[in-house]
Design a protein around this motif. Sequence first.
Motif, PDB file in Angstrom:
ATOM      1  N   PHE A   1       0.823  -1.207   0.000  1.00 49.98           N
ATOM      2  CA  PHE A   1       0.000   0.000   0.000  1.00 49.98           C
ATOM      3  C   PHE A   1       0.861   1.263   0.000  1.00 49.98           C
ATOM      4  O   PHE A   1       0.597   2.201  -0.768  1.00 49.98           O
ATOM      5  CB  PHE A   1      -0.915  -0.013   1.237  1.00 49.98           C
ATOM      6  CG  PHE A   1      -1.740   1.223   1.387  1.00 49.98           C
ATOM      7  CD1 PHE A   1      -2.841   1.450   0.577  1.00 49.98           C
ATOM      8  CD2 PHE A   1      -1.411   2.188   2.341  1.00 49.98           C
ATOM      9  CE1 PHE A   1      -3.602   2.599   0.708  1.00 49.98           C
ATOM     10  CE2 PHE A   1      -2.164   3.339   2.478  1.00 49.98           C
ATOM     11  CZ  PHE A   1      -3.264   3.543   1.660  1.00 49.98           C
ATOM     12  N   LEU A   2       1.889   1.285   0.848  1.00 51.04           N
ATOM     13  CA  LEU A   2       2.721   2.480   0.978  1.00 51.04           C
ATOM     14  C   LEU A   2       3.591   2.735  -0.249  1.00 51.04           C
ATOM     15  O   LEU A   2       4.147   3.822  -0.399  1.00 51.04           O
ATOM     16  CB  LEU A   2       3.610   2.357   2.225  1.00 51.04           C
ATOM     17  CG  LEU A   2       2.855   2.317   3.553  1.00 51.04           C
ATOM     18  CD1 LEU A   2       3.812   2.052   4.705  1.00 51.04           C
ATOM     19  CD2 LEU A   2       2.112   3.645   3.777  1.00 51.04           C
ATOM     20  N   LEU A   8       1.172   0.469  -4.871  1.00 53.95           N
ATOM     21  CA  LEU A   8       0.813  -0.649  -5.741  1.00 53.95           C
ATOM     22  C   LEU A   8      -0.697  -0.816  -5.849  1.00 53.95           C
ATOM     23  O   LEU A   8      -1.192  -1.330  -6.851  1.00 53.95           O
ATOM     24  CB  LEU A   8       1.428  -1.952  -5.212  1.00 53.95           C
ATOM     25  CG  LEU A   8       2.957  -2.009  -5.102  1.00 53.95           C
ATOM     26  CD1 LEU A   8       3.402  -3.393  -4.663  1.00 53.95           C
ATOM     27  CD2 LEU A   8       3.615  -1.626  -6.414  1.00 53.95           C
ATOM     28  N   TRP A   9      -1.433  -0.420  -4.826  1.00 51.80           N
ATOM     29  CA  TRP A   9      -2.894  -0.569  -4.844  1.00 51.80           C
ATOM     30  C   TRP A   9      -3.568   0.646  -5.446  1.00 51.80           C
ATOM     31  O   TRP A   9      -4.497   0.528  -6.234  1.00 51.80           O
ATOM     32  CB  TRP A   9      -3.418  -0.794  -3.427  1.00 51.80           C
ATOM     33  CG  TRP A   9      -2.961  -2.082  -2.813  1.00 51.80           C
ATOM     34  CD1 TRP A   9      -2.197  -3.050  -3.402  1.00 51.80           C
ATOM     35  CD2 TRP A   9      -3.244  -2.538  -1.499  1.00 51.80           C
ATOM     36  NE1 TRP A   9      -1.991  -4.075  -2.523  1.00 51.80           N
ATOM     37  CE2 TRP A   9      -2.610  -3.804  -1.359  1.00 51.80           C
ATOM     38  CE3 TRP A   9      -3.959  -2.005  -0.426  1.00 51.80           C
ATOM     39  CZ2 TRP A   9      -2.687  -4.537  -0.174  1.00 51.80           C
ATOM     40  CZ3 TRP A   9      -4.039  -2.739   0.751  1.00 51.80           C
ATOM     41  CH2 TRP A   9      -3.411  -3.983   0.874  1.00 51.80           C
ATOM     42  N   VAL A  10      -3.130   1.806  -5.036  1.00 53.30           N
ATOM     43  CA  VAL A  10      -3.645   3.071  -5.574  1.00 53.30           C
ATOM     44  C   VAL A  10      -2.431   3.923  -5.941  1.00 53.30           C
ATOM     45  O   VAL A  10      -1.383   3.789  -5.323  1.00 53.30           O
ATOM     46  CB  VAL A  10      -4.526   3.812  -4.548  1.00 53.30           C
ATOM     47  CG1 VAL A  10      -5.779   3.029  -4.251  1.00 53.30           C
ATOM     48  CG2 VAL A  10      -3.758   4.094  -3.268  1.00 53.30           C
ATOM     49  N   PRO A  11      -2.542   4.759  -6.976  1.00 55.52           N
ATOM     50  CA  PRO A  11      -1.392   5.589  -7.360  1.00 55.52           C
ATOM     51  C   PRO A  11      -0.855   6.395  -6.180  1.00 55.52           C
ATOM     52  O   PRO A  11      -1.607   6.911  -5.355  1.00 55.52           O
ATOM     53  CB  PRO A  11      -1.985   6.497  -8.445  1.00 55.52           C
ATOM     54  CG  PRO A  11      -3.092   5.687  -9.032  1.00 55.52           C
ATOM     55  CD  PRO A  11      -3.686   4.928  -7.871  1.00 55.52           C
ATOM     56  N   ILE A  29       8.162   8.633   2.501  1.00 53.30           N
ATOM     57  CA  ILE A  29       8.828   7.422   2.982  1.00 53.30           C
ATOM     58  C   ILE A  29       8.785   6.274   1.969  1.00 53.30           C
ATOM     59  O   ILE A  29       9.434   5.254   2.153  1.00 53.30           O
ATOM     60  CB  ILE A  29       8.220   6.941   4.310  1.00 53.30           C
ATOM     61  CG1 ILE A  29       6.760   6.508   4.102  1.00 53.30           C
ATOM     62  CG2 ILE A  29       8.317   8.010   5.372  1.00 53.30           C
ATOM     63  CD1 ILE A  29       6.142   5.872   5.334  1.00 53.30           C
ATOM     64  N   ALA A  30       8.023   6.430   0.889  1.00 49.09           N
ATOM     65  CA  ALA A  30       7.861   5.348  -0.083  1.00 49.09           C
ATOM     66  C   ALA A  30       9.188   4.861  -0.683  1.00 49.09           C
ATOM     67  O   ALA A  30       9.369   3.651  -0.867  1.00 49.09           O
ATOM     68  CB  ALA A  30       6.904   5.788  -1.194  1.00 49.09           C
ATOM     69  N   THR A  70       9.604  -2.155  -3.279  1.00 49.77           N
ATOM     70  CA  THR A  70       8.401  -2.173  -4.105  1.00 49.77           C
ATOM     71  C   THR A  70       8.185  -0.837  -4.814  1.00 49.77           C
ATOM     72  O   THR A  70       7.675  -0.809  -5.938  1.00 49.77           O
ATOM     73  CB  THR A  70       7.184  -2.488  -3.220  1.00 49.77           C
ATOM     74  OG1 THR A  70       7.355  -1.853  -1.949  1.00 49.77           O
ATOM     75  CG2 THR A  70       7.032  -3.980  -2.997  1.00 49.77           C
ATOM     76  N   TYR A  71       8.568   0.251  -4.176  1.00 53.19           N
ATOM     77  CA  TYR A  71       8.430   1.580  -4.796  1.00 53.19           C
ATOM     78  C   TYR A  71       9.300   1.665  -6.055  1.00 53.19           C
ATOM     79  O   TYR A  71       8.837   2.108  -7.118  1.00 53.19           O
ATOM     80  CB  TYR A  71       8.839   2.664  -3.792  1.00 53.19           C
ATOM     81  CG  TYR A  71       9.108   4.015  -4.421  1.00 53.19           C
ATOM     82  CD1 TYR A  71       8.057   4.890  -4.714  1.00 53.19           C
ATOM     83  CD2 TYR A  71      10.408   4.408  -4.735  1.00 53.19           C
ATOM     84  CE1 TYR A  71       8.303   6.113  -5.311  1.00 53.19           C
ATOM     85  CE2 TYR A  71      10.661   5.630  -5.322  1.00 53.19           C
ATOM     86  CZ  TYR A  71       9.608   6.496  -5.608  1.00 53.19           C
ATOM     87  OH  TYR A  71       9.864   7.708  -6.196  1.00 53.19           O
ATOM     88  N   HIS A  72      10.565   1.249  -5.933  1.00 54.35           N
ATOM     89  CA  HIS A  72      11.491   1.351  -7.070  1.00 54.35           C
ATOM     90  C   HIS A  72      11.051   0.452  -8.222  1.00 54.35           C
ATOM     91  O   HIS A  72      11.124   0.836  -9.393  1.00 54.35           O
ATOM     92  CB  HIS A  72      12.901   0.994  -6.602  1.00 54.35           C
ATOM     93  CG  HIS A  72      13.433   1.924  -5.562  1.00 54.35           C
ATOM     94  ND1 HIS A  72      13.862   3.198  -5.851  1.00 54.35           N
ATOM     95  CD2 HIS A  72      13.577   1.780  -4.216  1.00 54.35           C
ATOM     96  CE1 HIS A  72      14.263   3.800  -4.735  1.00 54.35           C
ATOM     97  NE2 HIS A  72      14.105   2.955  -3.725  1.00 54.35           N
ATOM     98  N   LEU A  73      10.603  -0.756  -7.893  1.00 57.03           N
ATOM     99  CA  LEU A  73      10.139  -1.661  -8.944  1.00 57.03           C
ATOM    100  C   LEU A  73       8.867  -1.132  -9.610  1.00 57.03           C
ATOM    101  O   LEU A  73       8.697  -1.248 -10.824  1.00 57.03           O
ATOM    102  CB  LEU A  73       9.883  -3.047  -8.341  1.00 57.03           C
ATOM    103  CG  LEU A  73      11.148  -3.812  -7.952  1.00 57.03           C
ATOM    104  CD1 LEU A  73      10.832  -4.911  -6.948  1.00 57.03           C
ATOM    105  CD2 LEU A  73      11.810  -4.403  -9.187  1.00 57.03           C
ATOM    106  N   ALA A  74       7.980  -0.544  -8.805  1.00 56.35           N
ATOM    107  CA  ALA A  74       6.746   0.012  -9.358  1.00 56.35           C
ATOM    108  C   ALA A  74       7.044   1.177 -10.298  1.00 56.35           C
ATOM    109  O   ALA A  74       6.446   1.285 -11.373  1.00 56.35           O
ATOM    110  CB  ALA A  74       5.826   0.458  -8.228  1.00 56.35           C
TER     111      ALA A  74
END
Length: 266
Positions: free
Chosen positions: A194-195, A198-201, A212-213, A218-222
């Motif tokens: 969520f942070l 991945l669920w919402v932009p 903090i993302a 997961t942030y970098h991959l997204a």
Amino acid sequence: MSTTATLPIVSAAAPSAFRIFLTEMRYEVIRALRTRAFSLSAIGFPVMFYCLFGLMMNRNQTIGAVDVTKYLLGGYAIFGSLGAAIFGIGVGVALDRSAGWMELKQASPMPPLAYVLSKACMAVVFSLIIVSILTVLGIAFGHVHITLLEYLHIFGIAALAAIPFSCLGLAMAFLVPPTAAGGIANLIYLPMSFLSGLWVPLKFLPHALQVIAPVFPTYHLAQMMYSTLGAPSEGTLTSHLFGLVGFTFIMLGITWLAYQSRSENA
């Protein structure tokens, strides 16, 4: 008169390391697929969330020049890779450790690296399954237009995610008690997804959460995924790779320290 029969001596050649690796990987994938509680949840969660948030609640909306259905397809592909790694490796290794299966593996002539790589291979195979299902659903019910090259990029990034996520799973497996591994995995899996947007932009989340993302892989991959799909993204490819490599080494260091500590206390 007696006769003596001579049996031919057959020399059993030791299997090559490559064959051992392949055999271990094959059986790990089969074991994971046959474990219904794991396979259904690892595949079912991203599929269910994509159907709910990507196909039913955000139809006919765009982010930049990209439909939300296509944008979230990339996000939930990362979400699926994280789930396969953190539950398959994190919880799986913790349960193997509690059942004494790891001691048996260590006593066998199998290279220890084969055990770890088989888990990572399993996560990649599940990523391929999840990405393929999400893509079919997006094309069939979300009118997602995607090229073969984009599909390969999505799968490539999802497979790349197996590296940092596998290291995260290993660190968790050696840090937490086996009985608590499932609960701890959920405490990492859901908030991190969520942070990271991945669920919402991410731009729809509060500013404090956006700051903090970048801590999370997961942030970098997204962001790499969104850039590949032509959607708005933040940062550069170099910065994202640097963040993923840094996170991977931190997790490997934690795993090594936790493993050494348990070995000394055993």
